[in-house]
Write an enzyme that holds these catalytic residues in place. Structure first.
Site, PDB file in Angstrom:
ATOM      1  N   ARG A  72       0.817  -1.227   0.000  1.00  0.00           N
ATOM      2  CA  ARG A  72       0.000   0.000   0.000  1.00  0.00           C
ATOM      3  C   ARG A  72       0.844   1.266   0.000  1.00  0.00           C
ATOM      4  O   ARG A  72       0.646   2.171  -0.815  1.00  0.00           O
ATOM      5  CB  ARG A  72      -0.912   0.019   1.246  1.00  0.00           C
ATOM      6  N   THR A  73       1.764   1.333   0.945  1.00  0.00           N
ATOM      7  CA  THR A  73       2.518   2.573   1.125  1.00  0.00           C
ATOM      8  C   THR A  73       3.406   2.837  -0.086  1.00  0.00           C
ATOM      9  O   THR A  73       3.463   3.957  -0.607  1.00  0.00           O
ATOM     10  CB  THR A  73       3.368   2.481   2.412  1.00  0.00           C
ATOM     11  N   LYS A 100      25.916  -5.334  -1.364  1.00  0.00           N
ATOM     12  CA  LYS A 100      27.379  -5.477  -1.350  1.00  0.00           C
ATOM     13  C   LYS A 100      27.976  -4.899  -0.076  1.00  0.00           C
ATOM     14  O   LYS A 100      29.190  -4.809   0.058  1.00  0.00           O
ATOM     15  CB  LYS A 100      27.978  -4.743  -2.555  1.00  0.00           C
ATOM     16  N   ARG A 122      11.212   3.420   4.007  1.00  0.00           N
ATOM     17  CA  ARG A 122      10.759   2.403   4.968  1.00  0.00           C
ATOM     18  C   ARG A 122      11.965   1.562   5.365  1.00  0.00           C
ATOM     19  O   ARG A 122      12.759   1.160   4.519  1.00  0.00           O
ATOM     20  CB  ARG A 122       9.669   1.509   4.371  1.00  0.00           C
ATOM     21  N   HIS A 150       4.669   5.474  11.855  1.00  0.00           N
ATOM     22  CA  HIS A 150       4.151   5.375  10.477  1.00  0.00           C
ATOM     23  C   HIS A 150       3.217   6.569  10.275  1.00  0.00           C
ATOM     24  O   HIS A 150       1.997   6.441  10.212  1.00  0.00           O
ATOM     25  CB  HIS A 150       3.404   4.051  10.321  1.00  0.00           C
TER      26      HIS A 150
HETATM   27  N1   CP Z   1      -0.393  -0.165   6.023  1.00  0.00           N
HETATM   28  C1   CP Z   1       0.792  -0.406   5.405  1.00  0.00           C
HETATM   29  O1   CP Z   1       1.824   0.202   5.715  1.00  0.00           O
HETATM   30  O2   CP Z   1       0.729  -1.366   4.443  1.00  0.00           O
HETATM   31  P1   CP Z   1       1.967  -1.837   3.547  1.00  0.00           P
HETATM   32  O3   CP Z   1       2.927  -2.564   4.462  1.00  0.00           O
HETATM   33  O4   CP Z   1       1.371  -2.742   2.488  1.00  0.00           O
HETATM   34  O5   CP Z   1       2.619  -0.618   2.970  1.00  0.00           O
END
Ligand code: CP
Length: 328
Positions: A72-73, A100, A122, A150
């Site tokens: 999603r993100t 590496k 992320r 998040h």
């Molecule tokens: N909610 C969320 O962060 O989903 P993803 O891990 O699919 O990005």
């Protein structure tokens, strides 16, 4: 042609220092969150047009650096950047020089030398985006760091609640599930509290930790170990994924017992108010923390959350790119 004035209903007060990074919601005021939600509404209007693209970030480069899995993100940030006409580059650890042995700092310096303006990041290590800000002159957006934060998920959750219920102030929100391991819960606590909601954290003791861990930071939060006690008064029930990858063994006797006590089922929701929203950040363990028929029920806004993620991330990219526009 749409101009930036068409996109932004408000402009920064010249006395307000422009925001450079989005790392968590702990440094967002209510006014700033409100402004992001308003800008997200404008972005959602753009996404409803036949041509879902405006030139606001033309000439800017967004690097999506995802060192942990995401659907999603990652995809919504990519769609958001493209809808604003930015150059978008995707990067994962696999296939890059990280494999590496290149360090995170060297990776970021390399992205800077290549002309990145915004890094969306992320990482499994809490705090990694904060380290990146020290070695990158552009903007950094935290797309999830370990179990820490998040913020873009929390903002899209706030947007979805406001869109459906008209306001956030005064609402009673129950966050239920694997709170101990959840960056979504932590960022939502900052966002919901700042916007005036009453938050109850509900989980088995092993997935919550000591109550004063939470109340020392958020004194107004309510702690509960019994989901059935929380449902009748709730305006929103936000259930969380059981994060098997972040758990050591022994926190739960069995998944079946967890589902029996904390799963969101149709039977359990008979006590909920008809307007009560059911939310889940995804990905879901259907049949564990939430039942499939609840996911597709009228009260579920889980697909809205995903859809709204694009508009909210457009608003954030636009706002941060605006901060660099002030320097031009
Ligand atoms: N909610 C969320 O962060 O989903 P993803 O891990 O699919 O990005």
């Amino acid at each position: 042609m749409t101009t930036s004035a068409d996109i932004s209903p408000t402009t920064y007060d010249s006395r307000t220092p422009p925001r450079q990074h989005v790392l968590d919601l702990d440094d967002f005021s209510r006014a700033e969150i409100t402004e992001i939600l308003e800008t997200s509404s404008s972005m959602k209007e753009i996404l409803g047009r036949s041509i879902k693209q405006v030139p606001a970030l033309r000439g800017k480069t967004v690097v999506n650096m995802f060192f942990e899995e995401s659907t999603r993100t990652r995809i919504s940030f990519e769609l958001a950047a493209r809808a604003l006409s930015a150059n978008v580059v995707g990067m994962t650890a696999k296939g890059s020089s990280v494999e590496k042995g290149e360090s995170l700092v060297d990776t970021v310096r390399t992205l800077q030398a290549l002309g990145a303006d915004i890094i969306v990041m992320r990482h499994s290590a809490a705090g990694a985006p904060y380290l990146v800000t020290q070695h990158f002159q552009g903007s950094v957006i935290n797309a999830g760091d370990g179990r820490h934060a998040h913020p873009t998920q929390a903002l899209l959750d706030l947007f979805t609640i406001q869109e459906r219920l008209g306001h956030i102030d005064g609402l009673r929100v129950v966050i239920v599930g694997d709170i101990l391991h959840s960056r979504v819960a932590r960022s939502n606590l900052w966002g919901l509290m700042t916007m005036g909601a009453h938050v109850t954290l509900c989980a088995p003791t092993t997935l919550l930790g000591p109550a004063d861990y939470w109340t020392s930071t958020w004194p107004q939060v309510t702690i509960s170990y019994n989901l059935n006690d929380c449902i009748a008064d709730a305006d929103v029930i936000m259930t969380l994924r059981l994060q098997k990858e972040r758990q050591q063994t022994g926190l739960l006797p069995t998944l079946r017992e967890y589902t029996n006590l904390f799963g969101i089922t149709t039977e359990r929701l008979k006590c909920a108010a008809p307007h009560c929203l059911i939310m889940h950040p995804g990905p879901m363990n259907e049949g564990v923390e939430i039942m499939p028929d609840v996911v597709t029920s009228m009260q579920s806004v889980i697909e809205d959350q995903v859809t709204n993620g694009v508009a909210v991330r457009m608003a954030l990219l636009y706002t941060l790119a605006g901060s660099s526009r002030h320097d031009e």
